[in-house]
Design a protein around this motif. Structure first.
Motif, PDB file in Angstrom:
ATOM      1  N   PHE A   4      -0.744 -23.227  69.729  1.00 54.05           N
ATOM      2  CA  PHE A   4      -0.413 -22.861  68.345  1.00 54.05           C
ATOM      3  C   PHE A   4       0.159 -21.438  68.263  1.00 54.05           C
ATOM      4  CE2 PHE A   4      -4.088 -25.837  67.949  1.00 54.05           C
ATOM      5  CZ  PHE A   4      -3.359 -26.919  67.460  1.00 54.05           C
ATOM      6  N   VAL A   5       0.493 -20.859  69.404  1.00 54.54           N
ATOM      7  CA  VAL A   5       1.004 -19.470  69.414  1.00 54.54           C
ATOM      8  C   VAL A   5       2.530 -19.475  69.383  1.00 54.54           C
ATOM      9  CG1 VAL A   5       1.111 -17.300  70.694  1.00 54.54           C
ATOM     10  CG2 VAL A   5      -1.022 -18.629  70.671  1.00 54.54           C
ATOM     11  N   ASP A   6       3.074 -18.869  68.348  1.00 53.17           N
ATOM     12  CA  ASP A   6       4.516 -18.671  68.229  1.00 53.17           C
ATOM     13  C   ASP A   6       4.720 -17.214  67.847  1.00 53.17           C
ATOM     14  OD1 ASP A   6       5.767 -21.482  68.393  1.00 53.17           O
ATOM     15  OD2 ASP A   6       4.142 -21.737  66.938  1.00 53.17           O
ATOM     16  N   THR A   7       5.213 -16.431  68.791  1.00 50.94           N
ATOM     17  CA  THR A   7       5.383 -15.007  68.492  1.00 50.94           C
ATOM     18  C   THR A   7       6.307 -14.369  69.532  1.00 50.94           C
ATOM     19  OG1 THR A   7       4.181 -12.972  67.898  1.00 50.94           O
ATOM     20  CG2 THR A   7       3.444 -14.107  69.868  1.00 50.94           C
ATOM     21  N   THR A   8       6.687 -13.150  69.259  1.00 52.05           N
ATOM     22  CA  THR A   8       7.384 -12.333  70.260  1.00 52.05           C
ATOM     23  C   THR A   8       6.589 -11.037  70.399  1.00 52.05           C
ATOM     24  OG1 THR A   8       9.553 -13.232  69.748  1.00 52.05           O
ATOM     25  CG2 THR A   8       9.508 -11.077  70.818  1.00 52.05           C
ATOM     26  N   PHE A   9       6.235 -10.707  71.654  1.00 52.03           N
ATOM     27  CA  PHE A   9       5.514  -9.456  71.861  1.00 52.03           C
ATOM     28  C   PHE A   9       6.174  -8.668  72.985  1.00 52.03           C
ATOM     29  CE2 PHE A   9       2.980  -9.951  75.779  1.00 52.03           C
ATOM     30  CZ  PHE A   9       3.066 -11.328  75.996  1.00 52.03           C
ATOM     31  N   MET A  10       5.763  -7.410  73.108  1.00 53.36           N
ATOM     32  CA  MET A  10       6.398  -6.511  74.080  1.00 53.36           C
ATOM     33  C   MET A  10       5.407  -6.127  75.169  1.00 53.36           C
ATOM     34  SD  MET A  10       8.173  -2.774  73.415  1.00 53.36           S
ATOM     35  CE  MET A  10       9.798  -3.406  72.977  1.00 53.36           C
ATOM     36  N   ILE A  11       5.899  -6.055  76.389  1.00 56.40           N
ATOM     37  CA  ILE A  11       5.134  -5.453  77.485  1.00 56.40           C
ATOM     38  C   ILE A  11       5.865  -4.171  77.889  1.00 56.40           C
ATOM     39  CG2 ILE A  11       4.520  -5.671  79.932  1.00 56.40           C
ATOM     40  CD1 ILE A  11       3.869  -8.567  79.477  1.00 56.40           C
ATOM     41  N   THR A  37       9.951  -4.885  77.854  1.00 56.87           N
ATOM     42  CA  THR A  37      10.364  -6.285  77.945  1.00 56.87           C
ATOM     43  C   THR A  37       9.819  -7.033  76.734  1.00 56.87           C
ATOM     44  OG1 THR A  37      10.222  -6.171  80.363  1.00 56.87           O
ATOM     45  CG2 THR A  37      10.280  -8.370  79.376  1.00 56.87           C
ATOM     46  N   LEU A  38      10.657  -7.862  76.132  1.00 62.40           N
ATOM     47  CA  LEU A  38      10.201  -8.724  75.035  1.00 62.40           C
ATOM     48  C   LEU A  38       9.973 -10.129  75.566  1.00 62.40           C
ATOM     49  CD1 LEU A  38      12.573  -7.657  72.108  1.00 62.40           C
ATOM     50  CD2 LEU A  38      10.105  -7.238  72.278  1.00 62.40           C
ATOM     51  N   LEU A  39       8.796 -10.682  75.222  1.00 63.53           N
ATOM     52  CA  LEU A  39       8.490 -12.056  75.628  1.00 63.53           C
ATOM     53  C   LEU A  39       8.367 -12.916  74.384  1.00 63.53           C
ATOM     54  CD1 LEU A  39       6.882 -10.103  77.872  1.00 63.53           C
ATOM     55  CD2 LEU A  39       6.422 -12.353  78.788  1.00 63.53           C
ATOM     56  N   THR A  81      13.333 -10.945  77.640  1.00 61.32           N
ATOM     57  CA  THR A  81      14.487 -10.060  77.455  1.00 61.32           C
ATOM     58  C   THR A  81      14.095  -8.646  77.854  1.00 61.32           C
ATOM     59  OG1 THR A  81      14.994 -11.381  75.497  1.00 61.32           O
ATOM     60  CG2 THR A  81      16.271  -9.368  75.815  1.00 61.32           C
ATOM     61  N   THR A  82      14.811  -8.072  78.803  1.00 57.32           N
ATOM     62  CA  THR A  82      14.474  -6.719  79.240  1.00 57.32           C
ATOM     63  C   THR A  82      15.267  -5.676  78.447  1.00 57.32           C
ATOM     64  OG1 THR A  82      16.119  -6.948  80.993  1.00 57.32           O
ATOM     65  CG2 THR A  82      13.841  -7.396  81.589  1.00 57.32           C
ATOM     66  N   GLY A  83      14.612  -4.519  78.192  1.00 56.43           N
ATOM     67  CA  GLY A  83      15.220  -3.443  77.419  1.00 56.43           C
ATOM     68  C   GLY A  83      16.244  -2.682  78.255  1.00 56.43           C
ATOM     69  N   PRO A  84      16.687  -1.549  77.777  1.00 58.73           N
ATOM     70  CA  PRO A  84      16.218  -0.863  76.542  1.00 58.73           C
ATOM     71  C   PRO A  84      16.693  -1.559  75.258  1.00 58.73           C
ATOM     72  CG  PRO A  84      18.040   0.346  77.538  1.00 58.73           C
ATOM     73  CD  PRO A  84      17.709  -0.763  78.489  1.00 58.73           C
ATOM     74  N   PHE A  85      15.908  -1.331  74.195  1.00 62.40           N
ATOM     75  CA  PHE A  85      16.212  -1.888  72.882  1.00 62.40           C
ATOM     76  C   PHE A  85      16.441  -0.747  71.892  1.00 62.40           C
ATOM     77  CE2 PHE A  85      13.140  -4.682  75.038  1.00 62.40           C
ATOM     78  CZ  PHE A  85      13.878  -5.851  75.131  1.00 62.40           C
ATOM     79  N   ILE A  86      17.193  -1.046  70.864  1.00 56.61           N
ATOM     80  CA  ILE A  86      17.403  -0.029  69.815  1.00 56.61           C
ATOM     81  C   ILE A  86      16.361  -0.206  68.714  1.00 56.61           C
ATOM     82  CG2 ILE A  86      19.024   0.888  68.097  1.00 56.61           C
ATOM     83  CD1 ILE A  86      21.280  -0.072  70.022  1.00 56.61           C
ATOM     84  N   THR A  87      16.278  -1.388  68.125  1.00 60.29           N
ATOM     85  CA  THR A  87      15.246  -1.650  67.103  1.00 60.29           C
ATOM     86  C   THR A  87      14.577  -2.983  67.419  1.00 60.29           C
ATOM     87  OG1 THR A  87      16.916  -2.665  65.702  1.00 60.29           O
ATOM     88  CG2 THR A  87      16.364  -0.344  65.264  1.00 60.29           C
ATOM     89  N   PRO A  88      13.719  -3.006  68.433  1.00 60.14           N
ATOM     90  CA  PRO A  88      13.095  -4.274  68.824  1.00 60.14           C
ATOM     91  C   PRO A  88      12.151  -4.810  67.747  1.00 60.14           C
ATOM     92  CG  PRO A  88      12.051  -2.438  69.956  1.00 60.14           C
ATOM     93  CD  PRO A  88      13.236  -1.865  69.235  1.00 60.14           C
ATOM     94  N   ASP A  89      12.083  -6.127  67.639  1.00 55.98           N
ATOM     95  CA  ASP A  89      11.217  -6.780  66.650  1.00 55.98           C
ATOM     96  C   ASP A  89      10.139  -7.552  67.414  1.00 55.98           C
ATOM     97  OD1 ASP A  89      10.119  -7.933  64.441  1.00 55.98           O
ATOM     98  OD2 ASP A  89      11.728  -9.402  64.137  1.00 55.98           O
TER      99      ASP A  89
END
Lengths: 186, 78
Positions: free
Chosen positions: B21-28, B35-37, B48-56
């Motif tokens: 039941f987990v639907d999300t995006t989190f960062m390590i 990195t966004l998973l 998705t590996t960074g760098p990011f400007i405005t990660p969500d």
């Protein structure tokens, strides 16, 4: 309980977790009733390190969340079948039962102010604690041992549920204690 | 580890079921490498590996590389 206590003078009682807190109360209040007492995962007190309100509410599956609360307390080396059997035990209780158990564990069973009064000359006390237990820590066990004179052993490769998470490893720690008790007096 | 994480998670049927039941995006965050998973129904569907400007993202797990490497050992030290 009264009937059990009346006939238990030749018995050795073993309690784990909440049960070992009861063992400390027995050592304090009824030492003459037992040949020896063994506490598994012993500390005089445990602070609430998680939110108990999740354990009993209608929008959360009680069995799943109770197992979730304890799953980290098993050693990472626990065999898979025994790990899941242990968690399955925690999935069984009715609504609010485990929350009530933990109320005793953290509030009603707090024996910090009486641990020093336990007299191991009246009833030998042995403590066995798994090294991975962060609920009853090795430090908490050593503290009780220092304050009572009890014999403490930290069990390698075990967590909070030694008898169910890894019975084979646990018996290797329990049998020498039972041999010591047998040697104490006949 | 990050490059293997999707395969390791998605091959673990118990973990995937627990997270169904987990639907999300989190960062390590490993030091300053981000990195966004993306998780959908308990599976890692995008890394998705960074760098990011405005990660969500919903939450971030941050530690130094040495800490992550200890944690990711088959049997982490006590």
């Amino acid at each position: 309980m009264g009937k059990i206590l009346a006939t238990a003078s030749a018995a050795v009682a073993v309690g784990c977790s909440i049960g070992r807190r009861i063992v400390l109360h027995l050592a304090h209040e009824h030492p003459e009733r037992f040949r020896a007492l063994i506490g598994l995962e012993t500390a005089a007190h445990t602070d609430a390190y998680y939110d108990l309100t999740w354990l009993d509410r209608p929008d959360v599956h009680g069995g799943m969340v109770c197992a979730g609360v304890v799953s980290g307390l098993l050693a990472p080396t626990a065999p898979t079948a025994e790990r899941w059997e242990t968690l399955w035990h925690y999935m069984q209780s009715g609504p609010g039962v485990f929350k009530g158990d933990l109320h005793f564990y953290m509030i009603d069973g707090d024996i910090r102010d009486r641990v020093d009064q336990i007299d191991i000359k009246r009833c030998p006390l042995f403590l066995l604690t798994g090294e991975y237990d962060y609920s009853c820590t090795s430090e908490g066990t050593v503290d009780v041992a220092k304050r009572t004179g009890a014999t403490a052993t930290i069990m390698q490769g075990l967590g909070h549920f030694p008898m169910s998470e890894n019975p084979e490893k646990f018996i290797s720690y329990l049998l020498p204690v039972l041999e010591k008790i047998r040697a104490l007096k006949s | 580890m990050i490059d293997k994480i999707a395969g390791l998670v998605n091959a673990d049927s118990r973990l995937v079921r627990r997270g169904r039941f987990v639907d999300t995006t989190f960062m390590i965050a490993i030091d300053d490498a981000f990195t966004l998973l993306c998780i959908q129904e308990g599976r890692v569907t995008k890394v998705t590996t960074g760098p990011f400007i405005t990660p969500d993202y919903s939450f971030c797990l941050r530690a130094s590389r040495s800490v992550w490497e200890k944690f990711w050992q088959p049997l982490p030290p006590l």
